[in-house]
Design a protein around this motif. Structure first.
Motif, PDB file in Angstrom:
ATOM      1  N   GLN A 129       0.836  -1.204   0.000  1.00 18.61           N
ATOM      2  CA  GLN A 129       0.000   0.000   0.000  1.00 18.61           C
ATOM      3  C   GLN A 129       0.875   1.261   0.000  1.00 18.61           C
ATOM      4  O   GLN A 129       0.584   2.215  -0.722  1.00 18.61           O
ATOM      5  CB  GLN A 129      -0.937   0.011   1.213  1.00 18.61           C
ATOM      6  CG  GLN A 129      -1.820   1.246   1.297  1.00 18.61           C
ATOM      7  CD  GLN A 129      -2.706   1.434   0.081  1.00 18.61           C
ATOM      8  OE1 GLN A 129      -3.216   0.469  -0.480  1.00 18.61           O
ATOM      9  NE2 GLN A 129      -2.865   2.671  -0.364  1.00 18.61           N
ATOM     10  N   ARG A 130       1.940   1.258   0.801  1.00 18.47           N
ATOM     11  CA  ARG A 130       2.865   2.400   0.812  1.00 18.47           C
ATOM     12  C   ARG A 130       3.480   2.618  -0.559  1.00 18.47           C
ATOM     13  O   ARG A 130       3.610   3.739  -1.030  1.00 18.47           O
ATOM     14  CB  ARG A 130       3.972   2.192   1.849  1.00 18.47           C
ATOM     15  CG  ARG A 130       3.530   2.465   3.247  1.00 18.47           C
ATOM     16  CD  ARG A 130       4.712   2.437   4.212  1.00 18.47           C
ATOM     17  NE  ARG A 130       4.186   2.270   5.540  1.00 18.47           N
ATOM     18  CZ  ARG A 130       4.591   1.383   6.428  1.00 18.47           C
ATOM     19  NH1 ARG A 130       5.600   0.576   6.147  1.00 18.47           N
ATOM     20  NH2 ARG A 130       4.038   1.299   7.607  1.00 18.47           N
ATOM     21  N   ARG A 184       2.216   1.703  -3.459  1.00 15.13           N
ATOM     22  CA  ARG A 184       1.182   2.218  -4.376  1.00 15.13           C
ATOM     23  C   ARG A 184       0.934   3.698  -4.135  1.00 15.13           C
ATOM     24  O   ARG A 184       0.786   4.479  -5.074  1.00 15.13           O
ATOM     25  CB  ARG A 184      -0.114   1.430  -4.209  1.00 15.13           C
ATOM     26  CG  ARG A 184      -0.145   0.141  -4.985  1.00 15.13           C
ATOM     27  CD  ARG A 184      -1.560  -0.400  -5.143  1.00 15.13           C
ATOM     28  NE  ARG A 184      -2.304  -0.485  -3.906  1.00 15.13           N
ATOM     29  CZ  ARG A 184      -2.325  -1.555  -3.097  1.00 15.13           C
ATOM     30  NH1 ARG A 184      -1.641  -2.634  -3.413  1.00 15.13           N
ATOM     31  NH2 ARG A 184      -3.044  -1.541  -1.998  1.00 15.13           N
ATOM     32  N   THR A 185       0.890   4.094  -2.859  1.00 18.05           N
ATOM     33  CA  THR A 185       0.668   5.509  -2.521  1.00 18.05           C
ATOM     34  C   THR A 185       1.819   6.360  -3.035  1.00 18.05           C
ATOM     35  O   THR A 185       1.604   7.411  -3.649  1.00 18.05           O
ATOM     36  CB  THR A 185       0.521   5.682  -0.993  1.00 18.05           C
ATOM     37  OG1 THR A 185      -0.627   4.936  -0.563  1.00 18.05           O
ATOM     38  CG2 THR A 185       0.357   7.134  -0.605  1.00 18.05           C
ATOM     39  N   ARG A 186       3.024   5.907  -2.796  1.00 21.05           N
ATOM     40  CA  ARG A 186       4.200   6.649  -3.271  1.00 21.05           C
ATOM     41  C   ARG A 186       4.177   6.776  -4.797  1.00 21.05           C
ATOM     42  O   ARG A 186       4.420   7.838  -5.346  1.00 21.05           O
ATOM     43  CB  ARG A 186       5.484   5.960  -2.810  1.00 21.05           C
ATOM     44  CG  ARG A 186       6.750   6.698  -3.212  1.00 21.05           C
ATOM     45  CD  ARG A 186       7.995   5.982  -2.695  1.00 21.05           C
ATOM     46  NE  ARG A 186       9.190   6.692  -3.052  1.00 21.05           N
ATOM     47  CZ  ARG A 186       9.738   7.684  -2.369  1.00 21.05           C
ATOM     48  NH1 ARG A 186       9.166   8.082  -1.240  1.00 21.05           N
ATOM     49  NH2 ARG A 186      10.829   8.281  -2.780  1.00 21.05           N
ATOM     50  N   ALA A 201       1.601   6.661  -6.815  1.00 15.39           N
ATOM     51  CA  ALA A 201       0.523   7.576  -7.217  1.00 15.39           C
ATOM     52  C   ALA A 201       0.944   9.023  -7.013  1.00 15.39           C
ATOM     53  O   ALA A 201       0.702   9.881  -7.883  1.00 15.39           O
ATOM     54  CB  ALA A 201      -0.753   7.270  -6.431  1.00 15.39           C
ATOM     55  N   LEU A 202       1.574   9.321  -5.896  1.00 15.55           N
ATOM     56  CA  LEU A 202       2.022  10.691  -5.625  1.00 15.55           C
ATOM     57  C   LEU A 202       3.078  11.142  -6.628  1.00 15.55           C
ATOM     58  O   LEU A 202       2.996  12.248  -7.175  1.00 15.55           O
ATOM     59  CB  LEU A 202       2.565  10.802  -4.200  1.00 15.55           C
ATOM     60  CG  LEU A 202       1.520  10.799  -3.094  1.00 15.55           C
ATOM     61  CD1 LEU A 202       2.158  10.507  -1.745  1.00 15.55           C
ATOM     62  CD2 LEU A 202       0.782  12.138  -3.067  1.00 15.55           C
ATOM     63  N   VAL A 240      -2.301  15.830  -3.835  1.00 15.26           N
ATOM     64  CA  VAL A 240      -2.930  14.745  -3.082  1.00 15.26           C
ATOM     65  C   VAL A 240      -4.320  14.435  -3.632  1.00 15.26           C
ATOM     66  O   VAL A 240      -4.720  13.265  -3.679  1.00 15.26           O
ATOM     67  CB  VAL A 240      -2.958  15.009  -1.556  1.00 15.26           C
ATOM     68  CG1 VAL A 240      -1.548  15.069  -0.997  1.00 15.26           C
ATOM     69  CG2 VAL A 240      -3.753  16.222  -1.191  1.00 15.26           C
ATOM     70  N   ALA A 269      -3.833  12.381  -6.708  1.00 16.98           N
ATOM     71  CA  ALA A 269      -3.354  11.034  -6.364  1.00 16.98           C
ATOM     72  C   ALA A 269      -4.393  10.228  -5.589  1.00 16.98           C
ATOM     73  O   ALA A 269      -4.231   9.020  -5.410  1.00 16.98           O
ATOM     74  CB  ALA A 269      -2.059  11.133  -5.543  1.00 16.98           C
ATOM     75  N   VAL A 275      -5.148  10.607  -2.347  1.00 12.96           N
ATOM     76  CA  VAL A 275      -4.661  10.312  -0.996  1.00 12.96           C
ATOM     77  C   VAL A 275      -4.813  11.553  -0.131  1.00 12.96           C
ATOM     78  O   VAL A 275      -5.167  12.623  -0.615  1.00 12.96           O
ATOM     79  CB  VAL A 275      -3.185   9.836  -1.009  1.00 12.96           C
ATOM     80  CG1 VAL A 275      -3.028   8.583  -1.873  1.00 12.96           C
ATOM     81  CG2 VAL A 275      -2.252  10.923  -1.498  1.00 12.96           C
ATOM     82  N   ALA A 292      -0.954  11.071   4.155  1.00 14.25           N
ATOM     83  CA  ALA A 292      -0.288  10.007   3.394  1.00 14.25           C
ATOM     84  C   ALA A 292       0.926  10.561   2.663  1.00 14.25           C
ATOM     85  O   ALA A 292       1.971   9.908   2.590  1.00 14.25           O
ATOM     86  CB  ALA A 292      -1.263   9.381   2.401  1.00 14.25           C
ATOM     87  N   GLN A 351       5.168   9.711   3.295  1.00 12.32           N
ATOM     88  CA  GLN A 351       6.097   9.310   2.242  1.00 12.32           C
ATOM     89  C   GLN A 351       7.218  10.318   2.013  1.00 12.32           C
ATOM     90  O   GLN A 351       8.342   9.946   1.703  1.00 12.32           O
ATOM     91  CB  GLN A 351       5.334   9.141   0.916  1.00 12.32           C
ATOM     92  CG  GLN A 351       4.266   8.086   0.930  1.00 12.32           C
ATOM     93  CD  GLN A 351       4.850   6.692   0.840  1.00 12.32           C
ATOM     94  OE1 GLN A 351       5.957   6.492   0.350  1.00 12.32           O
ATOM     95  NE2 GLN A 351       4.120   5.710   1.330  1.00 12.32           N
TER      96      GLN A 351
END
Length: 196
Positions: free
Chosen positions: A8-9, A11-13, A15-16, A38, A41, A43, A47, A51
């Motif tokens: 998940q981290r 994927r979040t990174r 996306a950002l 954000v 992205a 998030v 989040a 990151q």
């Protein structure tokens, strides 16, 4: 559970970085806010701060990715040749072609030094494309293809010329860019040939 969190981290990174890159490329660093990044992205700001330290740190990640991609294009083009001189020439041309993309030029050559400062930007450049140029020139001097000379000043001069050419090319009309690229390449190739 740990693997799921790490995924998940990641994927979040991703996306950002992807959304920030698209926004920075089209509008520039100064005209893009964290709230917009954000939202794009999908998030929260929390989040993002989990990151990255902030917008500058996120930009550093985007710039690092762009610089790595340009360096990879240089390495791939050079690697298609056996002859060390042909490798240098192909790598220089690949740098120009990759850096001529206005999005790359804006992130790597316009906003990069302005956002990170000259010293940090220079260090990143020297660790990516600049490193490959120094290696190629060092090999050519060692093989006697180039006269014995200190490589760092030559690498900085050639790198500066290519960065300036890429900035100029990125600012030309898209319809005129292919012809402008060929004109710039003819001049750079003549400069390189004069070194032999």
């Amino acid at each position: 559970m740990v693997g799921v969190r790490e995924e998940q981290r990641a994927r979040t990174r991703r996306a950002l970085v992807d959304r920030a890159r698209a926004l920075f490329a089209t509008r520039g660093y100064a005209d893009v806010g964290l709230a917009e990044i954000v939202a794009a992205a999908g998030v929260t700001k929390g989040a993002l701060y989990h990151q990255f330290e902030g917008k500058t740190d996120l930009f550093r990640a985007v710039l690092g990715e762009v610089a790595d991609e340009v360096a990879a294009a240089v390495v791939a083009a050079a690697g298609a040749h056996e002859d060390p001189w042909a490798q240098l020439v192909a790598g220089c041309r690949a740098f120009l072609v990759a850096s001529t993309d206005p999005a790359v030029a804006r992130i790597a050559l316009v906003d990069g030094p302005a956002v990170l400062g000259w010293a940090q930007w220079r260090a990143l450049d020297e660790a990516t494309s600049g490193r490959h140029l120094v290696e190629a020139l060092t090999d050519l001097v060692a093989q006697g293809v180039l006269a014995s000379r200190p490589v760092p000043p030559l690498a900085h001069l050639l790198g500066g010329a290519m960065n300036e050419a890429a900035l100029w090319l990125a600012g030309t009309d898209e319809a005129d860019r292919p012809a402008a690229l060929e004109s710039v390449w003819a001049e750079l190739a003549a400069l390189l040939d004069a070194l032999r």
